[in-house]
Design a protein around this motif. Structure first.
Motif: not given
Length: 267
Positions: A68-92
């Motif tokens: 869900s998160l691909v991030k540089n280990s040095i400068d912290g730049k995010v290369l790929y990110e996906r967050a859980i959909p809100r409705d699915a999170a509320v359900f869980l």
């Protein structure tokens, strides 16, 4: 020639003593010296994965939170990110609350729990990452969570996973990282999605990538990689789909892969 190796951490890169063996460290360092990109692909949070990467002197993007998160280990730049959909999170959140399940939330690379119970304490010790108690825990369902995790007995989690895949499997990717960890991420937050994106970032063909793992959450990256490798201690189902089965995490299985497939060394 393989140009990138993506390695799971727990029970793959780490042996049962929870350390990277000297042999594996040396093999990976040699691969890097010869131009191979070595990275980590883990269900762990970024802060935890970065600690392991530092031991190996890896200054490359890290695949974390199952992908869900691909991030540089040095400068912290995010290369790929996906967050859980809100409705699915509320359900869980509601599902876990009604059944008295221990749910953990990961938001902005912080681990949140409702209370400091033994499950939270043990998990924090394993991952070497502290947790924060968030009394109004349900409020976190509204945040863009990177990952959610339920900790319980393996058999109980199997039942829960089967039920939740029917209910919200179309909205979230549900997988086990360990027998007692059931993890939830975005449908495109798998190690397979992240590995594909990372290979593209470096300009590699996915056929030039080796992926190595041991558990259910490694399935997607072994499926997409040019060479999918299961550890000798991997789950039987993962061994079945792998292109190659190496030695166990206590027998320098990673070193064996590097020697054989990167350098073409025989036994």
């Amino acid at each position: 020639m393989y140009k990138m190796i993506a390695i799971d951490i727990d029970d793959t890169l780490l042996n049962d003593e929870k350390v990277v063996s000297p042999g594996t460290q040396a093999a990976l360092a040699e691969a890097v010296q010869h131009g191979v990109t070595v990275t980590i692909a883990t269900g762990r949070m970024y802060a935890s994965a970065k600690q392991v990467a530092a031991q190996l002197n890896l200054n490359v993007p890290l695949i974390t939170y199952q992908g869900s998160l691909v991030k540089n280990s040095i400068d912290g730049k995010v290369l790929y990110e996906r967050a859980i959909p809100r409705d699915a999170a509320v359900f869980l959140f509601q599902y876990a609350k009604e059944r008295g399940l221990h749910l953990q939330a990961y938001y902005d690379d912080v681990l949140y729990v409702k209370e400091a119970n033994q499950k939270a304490i043990d998990y924090a010790e394993l991952s070497k990452i502290p947790f924060e108690v968030y009394p109004n825990f349900d409020e976190l369902a509204e945040k863009p969570n990177t990952k959610l995790l339920i900790i319980d007995d393996p058999d109980k989690l199997d039942e829960i996973a089967a039920e939740l895949k029917q209910l919200i499997g179309h909205e979230m990717h549900i997988t086990k990282s360990k027998p007692h960890f059931l993890e939830f991420v975005h449908k495109e937050g798998t190690k397979g999605h992240a590995l594909t994106a990372l290979a593209e970032h470096f300009g590699y063909e996915i056929s030039e990538v080796i992926a190595i793992g041991d558990s259910d959450n490694d399935r997607e990256m072994l499926e997409v990689a040019g060479l999918g490798v299961a550890m000798g201690n991997a789950k039987p189902a993962l061994k079945e789909l792998a292109n190659y089965v190496t030695r166990s995490n206590n027998e320098d299985g990673i070193k064996h892969v590097v020697d054989k497939f990167v350098f073409g060394r025989s036994e």
